[in-house]
Design a protein around this motif. Structure first.
Motif, PDB file in Angstrom:
ATOM      1  N   PRO A 213       0.792  -1.236   0.000  1.00  0.00           N
ATOM      2  CA  PRO A 213       0.000   0.000   0.000  1.00  0.00           C
ATOM      3  C   PRO A 213       0.822   1.284   0.000  1.00  0.00           C
ATOM      4  CG  PRO A 213      -0.937  -1.578   1.524  1.00  0.00           C
ATOM      5  CD  PRO A 213       0.373  -2.151   1.082  1.00  0.00           C
ATOM      6  N   ASP A 214       2.068   1.229   0.483  1.00  0.00           N
ATOM      7  CA  ASP A 214       2.923   2.415   0.479  1.00  0.00           C
ATOM      8  C   ASP A 214       3.587   2.655  -0.866  1.00  0.00           C
ATOM      9  OD1 ASP A 214       2.372   2.863   3.167  1.00  0.00           O
ATOM     10  OD2 ASP A 214       3.990   1.505   3.798  1.00  0.00           O
ATOM     11  N   GLY A 215       3.325   1.822  -1.835  1.00  0.00           N
ATOM     12  CA  GLY A 215       3.919   1.959  -3.155  1.00  0.00           C
ATOM     13  C   GLY A 215       5.244   1.259  -3.306  1.00  0.00           C
ATOM     14  N   LEU A 216       5.699   0.576  -2.286  1.00  0.00           N
ATOM     15  CA  LEU A 216       6.976  -0.136  -2.368  1.00  0.00           C
ATOM     16  C   LEU A 216       6.850  -1.332  -3.306  1.00  0.00           C
ATOM     17  CD1 LEU A 216       9.901  -0.557  -1.308  1.00  0.00           C
ATOM     18  CD2 LEU A 216       8.902  -2.026   0.472  1.00  0.00           C
ATOM     19  N   ILE A 217       7.767  -1.412  -4.239  1.00  0.00           N
ATOM     20  CA  ILE A 217       7.785  -2.508  -5.210  1.00  0.00           C
ATOM     21  C   ILE A 217       8.610  -3.645  -4.609  1.00  0.00           C
ATOM     22  CG2 ILE A 217       8.412  -3.193  -7.551  1.00  0.00           C
ATOM     23  CD1 ILE A 217       8.192  -0.212  -8.323  1.00  0.00           C
ATOM     24  N   VAL A 218       7.925  -4.690  -4.140  1.00  0.00           N
ATOM     25  CA  VAL A 218       8.627  -5.794  -3.487  1.00  0.00           C
ATOM     26  C   VAL A 218       9.069  -6.848  -4.495  1.00  0.00           C
ATOM     27  CG1 VAL A 218       7.373  -5.407  -1.346  1.00  0.00           C
ATOM     28  CG2 VAL A 218       6.483  -7.056  -3.010  1.00  0.00           C
ATOM     29  N   TYR A 219       8.477  -6.798  -5.689  1.00  0.00           N
ATOM     30  CA  TYR A 219       8.877  -7.793  -6.696  1.00  0.00           C
ATOM     31  C   TYR A 219       8.642  -7.191  -8.076  1.00  0.00           C
ATOM     32  CZ  TYR A 219       9.264 -12.112  -9.353  1.00  0.00           C
ATOM     33  OH  TYR A 219       9.656 -13.072 -10.254  1.00  0.00           O
ATOM     34  N   ASP A 220       9.602  -7.382  -8.973  1.00  0.00           N
ATOM     35  CA  ASP A 220       9.537  -6.909 -10.359  1.00  0.00           C
ATOM     36  C   ASP A 220       9.959  -8.064 -11.239  1.00  0.00           C
ATOM     37  OD1 ASP A 220       9.669  -5.704 -12.819  1.00  0.00           O
ATOM     38  OD2 ASP A 220      11.396  -4.436 -12.337  1.00  0.00           O
ATOM     39  N   ASN A 221       9.092  -8.516 -12.096  1.00  0.00           N
ATOM     40  CA  ASN A 221       9.427  -9.672 -12.928  1.00  0.00           C
ATOM     41  C   ASN A 221      10.542  -9.365 -13.909  1.00  0.00           C
ATOM     42  OD1 ASN A 221       7.795  -8.045 -14.697  1.00  0.00           O
ATOM     43  ND2 ASN A 221       7.499  -9.838 -15.987  1.00  0.00           N
ATOM     44  N   GLN A 222      10.830  -8.075 -14.165  1.00  0.00           N
ATOM     45  CA  GLN A 222      11.929  -7.705 -15.052  1.00  0.00           C
ATOM     46  C   GLN A 222      13.190  -7.319 -14.281  1.00  0.00           C
ATOM     47  OE1 GLN A 222      10.639  -4.706 -17.826  1.00  0.00           O
ATOM     48  NE2 GLN A 222       8.952  -5.965 -18.643  1.00  0.00           N
ATOM     49  N   SER A 223      13.096  -7.398 -12.916  1.00  0.00           N
ATOM     50  CA  SER A 223      14.251  -7.123 -12.046  1.00  0.00           C
ATOM     51  C   SER A 223      14.911  -5.783 -12.348  1.00  0.00           C
ATOM     52  CB  SER A 223      15.291  -8.251 -12.168  1.00  0.00           C
ATOM     53  OG  SER A 223      14.725  -9.511 -11.846  1.00  0.00           O
ATOM     54  N   GLN A 224      14.056  -4.770 -12.584  1.00  0.00           N
ATOM     55  CA  GLN A 224      14.589  -3.455 -12.917  1.00  0.00           C
ATOM     56  C   GLN A 224      14.376  -2.435 -11.799  1.00  0.00           C
ATOM     57  OE1 GLN A 224      12.649  -2.365 -16.553  1.00  0.00           O
ATOM     58  NE2 GLN A 224      13.856  -3.777 -17.820  1.00  0.00           N
ATOM     59  N   ILE A 225      13.198  -2.476 -11.190  1.00  0.00           N
ATOM     60  CA  ILE A 225      12.880  -1.425 -10.222  1.00  0.00           C
ATOM     61  C   ILE A 225      12.450  -2.015  -8.887  1.00  0.00           C
ATOM     62  CG2 ILE A 225      12.277   0.299 -11.967  1.00  0.00           C
ATOM     63  CD1 ILE A 225       9.380  -0.456 -11.656  1.00  0.00           C
ATOM     64  N   SER A 226      12.859  -3.235  -8.590  1.00  0.00           N
ATOM     65  CA  SER A 226      12.529  -3.822  -7.291  1.00  0.00           C
ATOM     66  C   SER A 226      13.118  -2.960  -6.187  1.00  0.00           C
ATOM     67  CB  SER A 226      13.090  -5.248  -7.185  1.00  0.00           C
ATOM     68  OG  SER A 226      12.490  -6.093  -8.144  1.00  0.00           O
ATOM     69  N   GLY A 227      12.339  -2.734  -5.133  1.00  0.00           N
ATOM     70  CA  GLY A 227      12.768  -1.885  -4.034  1.00  0.00           C
ATOM     71  C   GLY A 227      12.464  -0.425  -4.257  1.00  0.00           C
ATOM     72  N   GLY A 228      12.045  -0.044  -5.452  1.00  0.00           N
ATOM     73  CA  GLY A 228      11.673   1.333  -5.734  1.00  0.00           C
ATOM     74  C   GLY A 228      10.250   1.624  -5.311  1.00  0.00           C
ATOM     75  N   ASN A 229       9.802   2.840  -5.611  1.00  0.00           N
ATOM     76  CA  ASN A 229       8.452   3.256  -5.224  1.00  0.00           C
ATOM     77  C   ASN A 229       7.630   3.548  -6.481  1.00  0.00           C
ATOM     78  OD1 ASN A 229       6.225   5.273  -4.291  1.00  0.00           O
ATOM     79  ND2 ASN A 229       7.053   4.404  -2.400  1.00  0.00           N
ATOM     80  N   LEU A 230       6.478   2.887  -6.560  1.00  0.00           N
ATOM     81  CA  LEU A 230       5.616   3.045  -7.741  1.00  0.00           C
ATOM     82  C   LEU A 230       5.108   4.468  -7.875  1.00  0.00           C
ATOM     83  CD1 LEU A 230       3.975   1.790 -10.095  1.00  0.00           C
ATOM     84  CD2 LEU A 230       2.172   1.296  -8.421  1.00  0.00           C
ATOM     85  N   TYR A 231       4.760   5.109  -6.751  1.00  0.00           N
ATOM     86  CA  TYR A 231       4.153   6.437  -6.802  1.00  0.00           C
ATOM     87  C   TYR A 231       5.129   7.475  -7.351  1.00  0.00           C
ATOM     88  CZ  TYR A 231       0.830   4.116  -3.690  1.00  0.00           C
ATOM     89  OH  TYR A 231      -0.080   3.256  -3.156  1.00  0.00           O
ATOM     90  N   ASP A 232       6.423   7.272  -7.068  1.00  0.00           N
ATOM     91  CA  ASP A 232       7.418   8.206  -7.610  1.00  0.00           C
ATOM     92  C   ASP A 232       7.509   8.098  -9.126  1.00  0.00           C
ATOM     93  OD1 ASP A 232       7.979   8.981  -5.038  1.00  0.00           O
ATOM     94  OD2 ASP A 232       9.697   7.612  -4.813  1.00  0.00           O
ATOM     95  N   ARG A 233       7.223   6.936  -9.662  1.00  0.00           N
ATOM     96  CA  ARG A 233       7.367   6.731 -11.105  1.00  0.00           C
ATOM     97  C   ARG A 233       6.121   7.143 -11.891  1.00  0.00           C
ATOM     98  NH1 ARG A 233      11.844   3.921 -12.479  1.00  0.00           N
ATOM     99  NH2 ARG A 233      13.068   3.095 -10.715  1.00  0.00           N
ATOM    100  N   ILE A 234       4.975   7.187 -11.248  1.00  0.00           N
ATOM    101  CA  ILE A 234       3.748   7.604 -11.951  1.00  0.00           C
ATOM    102  C   ILE A 234       3.333   9.020 -11.567  1.00  0.00           C
ATOM    103  CG2 ILE A 234       2.951   5.233 -12.148  1.00  0.00           C
ATOM    104  CD1 ILE A 234       1.026   5.739  -9.870  1.00  0.00           C
ATOM    105  N   GLY A 235       4.005   9.593 -10.564  1.00  0.00           N
ATOM    106  CA  GLY A 235       3.730  10.977 -10.204  1.00  0.00           C
ATOM    107  C   GLY A 235       2.435  11.186  -9.459  1.00  0.00           C
ATOM    108  N   GLN A 236       1.850  10.143  -8.902  1.00  0.00           N
ATOM    109  CA  GLN A 236       0.616  10.278  -8.137  1.00  0.00           C
ATOM    110  C   GLN A 236       0.458   9.054  -7.238  1.00  0.00           C
ATOM    111  OE1 GLN A 236      -3.096   9.439 -10.462  1.00  0.00           O
ATOM    112  NE2 GLN A 236      -1.721   9.593 -12.249  1.00  0.00           N
ATOM    113  N   LYS A 237      -0.429   9.199  -6.263  1.00  0.00           N
ATOM    114  CA  LYS A 237      -0.661   8.110  -5.323  1.00  0.00           C
ATOM    115  C   LYS A 237      -1.978   7.428  -5.638  1.00  0.00           C
ATOM    116  CE  LYS A 237      -0.394   7.011  -0.410  1.00  0.00           C
ATOM    117  NZ  LYS A 237      -0.186   7.539   0.964  1.00  0.00           N
TER     118      LYS A 237
END
Length: 591
Positions: A213-237
């Motif tokens: 729910p905090d936007g933390l990406i715990v798993y990425d099937n392309q192993s590119q942005i794991s550990g990053g935050n989804l909201y930072d990449r889309i510019g909204q929550k």
């Protein structure tokens, strides 16, 4: 202009609608495509979520089976002094570690002892760390339901960013009392297999993420942005805990379709993760845009071809219409010799031939009318001139008779001589004579009238000698002078003066007859008109008061010389009259 109107109509009614239809159709098509993809994406995500749930259910089932095994139950129920430490590796290997995705297992007894086993030398989580983070209290309250957290969520409890961690209470199988705790760390390669299967099956570059729910990406099937935050990449929550949704937004600056599917696995202890799939919009619309671009190029080529057709083929007809219109204007202005060129055998050629036949027929008819009018004018001129002759002769004979009664034989002889000279001129056939002859004829007339009226008037004639060779209509000046003598001398007590002048004016000739007689009243002056036809024996009020000769001269000048030439009268009662005649400057062949 008709050409600009046709071009404007082509742009407004053809070009603009086609462009508008293309733009609106493209937008609608892409909108429908996005909607259909969103529906498909939701179905795919639901299927993927079910497969993910299966992975976690299998892991939970394996852990259930292991912790309820007799060897684990007996080991945890033993008192601290009774436990055989040498059997711990065998117990863990033959129970928990038999499950393939499981990488490490840690058993915690109620008295604080920790027993761990790992396939990759993973360090166990100390019992004290579980107490400090409150996890032991949390799993105790769950009453047997596991606590799951993914990579990057609890970095202090996981020694690797690859593992999903499961922590749960171990209860006695018979008494259902708590006898210990277990911490399991999994490396789910099955997740990669699931995502790879759907990506290859759909032949789409789906980007799958597991997000909390905090936007933390715990798993990425392309192993590119794991550990990053989804909201930072889309510019909204986003509210990832809401129902299934799909929307268009920007992901890392790229227009994309983002679909969210919450993972409903609360019975397994997982209720905070959501499956997020991202599809670049360019992939969905790439082929469509290419098709639309190709269709646009084809339509542009068609429009350009139509425009060329409009400018080249239709222009020929438009130019023909313009030429025909200009030709009709020339005909309207009187140029009946204009003809349309005949260079085609289509309808325009037929129209041009019809126009030429019409113009020729009109020219022929007008020519006949002009000939008829010329004959009529000539007849009227002859009639007008015939009216002047007896009028002049009657006045002169009356004067001769008066002189004869008074016994003035010498004056009678002079008048008869001058009358003979003027009659000789009047009997000549030509309509025009030179100004020299007209002035000579006028002098004879003045002398005849001087005999008749004595010394009641004087006259003056001035004409540059070089103008004497030019032609004038015969009997132009004499009727005007006669009008000045007969009507201008009435009701005056002073001696009258009549001046006759000839001068050149703007390439034409001006003939002036001016007197200082009684003048013409405004009523009479305003009633002068050009008589369209001649009625022998009929005289109007104007004719009676101004003399038949003046009106005849005016008619003859206008009929003989045409528009722009004729006679002009200016007069004021008590101040005299000025009569001006304007005629073209035409040279004669004799003097």
């Amino acid at each position: 202009m008709i050409q600009s109107k046709v071009l404007l109509g082509f742009i407004i009614f053809i070009v603009i609608p086609i462009i508008a239809i293309g733009i609106v159709g493209s937008a609608l098509f892409q909108s429908v495509l996005q909607e259909k993809y969103s529906e498909q994406s939701q179905l795919v995500n639901a299927s993927v979520a079910r497969n993910i749930a299966t992975v976690f259910k299998d892991a939970t089932a394996s852990s259930d089976q292991s912790m309820f095994s007799s060897r684990v139950q007996e080991f945890l129920n033993q008192a601290p002094g009774e436990r055989d430490m040498t059997e711990v590796p065998a117990i863990l290997n033959q129970t928990f570690l038999m499950y393939g995705p499981l990488d490490s297992v840690t058993l915690y007894t109620l008295d604080g002892e920790t027993y761990s086993r790992s396939k990759s030398d993973n360090s166990p989580v100390p019992m004290q760390k579980l107490r400090e983070t409150g996890i032991l209290d949390e799993i105790t309250k769950r009453n047997g339901i596991s606590l799951w957290f993914g990579p990057y969520e609890r970095p202090e409890l996981s020694s690797s960013e690859r593992y999903f961690t499961q922590i749960r209470v171990v209860n006695d199988l018979n008494r259902q009392e708590r006898i210990g705790y277990v911490c399991l760390q999994y490396q789910f390669n099955e997740l990669e297999n699931v995502f790879r299967f759907y990506s290859s099956k759909l032949n789409m570059p789906n980007h799958f993420l597991l997000v909390n729910p905090d936007g933390l990406i715990v798993y990425d099937n392309q192993s590119q942005i794991s550990g990053g935050n989804l909201y930072d990449r889309i510019g909204q929550k986003l509210d990832l805990n809401q129902d299934v949704m799909s929307r268009k937004l920007s992901f890392d600056g790229t227009a994309s379709i983002l679909s969210v599917q919450p993972l409903e696995m609360r019975d397994l202890g997982i209720g905070h993760l959501s499956l997020v799939s991202i599809m670049p919009l360019s992939y969905l619309t790439g082929e469509i845009v290419s098709i639309i671009r190709t269709v646009g190029i084809i339509m542009a080529a068609i429009l350009i071809s139509a425009l060329i057709y409009n400018l080249v083929y239709l222009k020929r007809y438009i130019l023909f219409i313009i030429k025909l219109m200009n030709a009709m204007k020339q005909v309207e202005l009187g140029d009946l010799s204009i003809r349309m060129s005949l260079d085609t055998q289509d309808e325009t050629g037929a129209l041009a031939r019809s126009f030429n036949r019409l113009a020729g027929k009109v020219e022929e008819l007008i020519g006949e009318v002009k000939q008829e009018q010329t004959r009529k004018n000539k007849a009227e001129l002859m009639l007008l001139q015939a009216q002047i002759k007896p009028h002049f002769i009657m006045n002169t004979l009356e004067s001769i008779n008066a002189l004869n009664l008074r016994g003035e034989t010498e004056k009678v002889s002079q008048m008869v001589y001058r009358l003979g000279e003027n009659l000789h001129i009047s009997f000549q056939e030509q309509e025009e004579i030179t100004l020299v002859k007209e002035i000579g004829y006028l002098k004879n007339y003045f002398e005849i009238q001087k005999v008749r009226f004595g010394h009641r008037f004087d006259y003056e004639i001035s004409m540059p000698p070089e103008l004497g060779r030019f032609l004038v209509l015969k009997f132009t000046l004499q009727p005007l002078v006669e009008n000045s003598i007969q009507h201008g001398l009435e009701h005056i007590t002073h001696k009258a003066k009549i001046r006759v002048r000839v001068r050149e004016y703007q390439g034409n000739l001006q003939l002036w007859v001016e007197d200082n007689g009684c003048g013409i009243s405004n009523d009479i002056l305003g009633s002068f008109y050009y008589r369209k036809s001649i009625h022998i024996g009929t005289m109007s009020e104007v004719d009676n008061k101004t003399g038949l000769g003046v009106m005849n001269v005016a008619d003859r000048l206008r009929m003989h010389y045409g528009n722009g030439f004729g006679m002009f009268i200016c007069s004021e009662p008590g101040s005299g009259t000025v009569i001006q005649c304007l005629i073209p400057k035409r040279e004669g062949g004799y003097r």
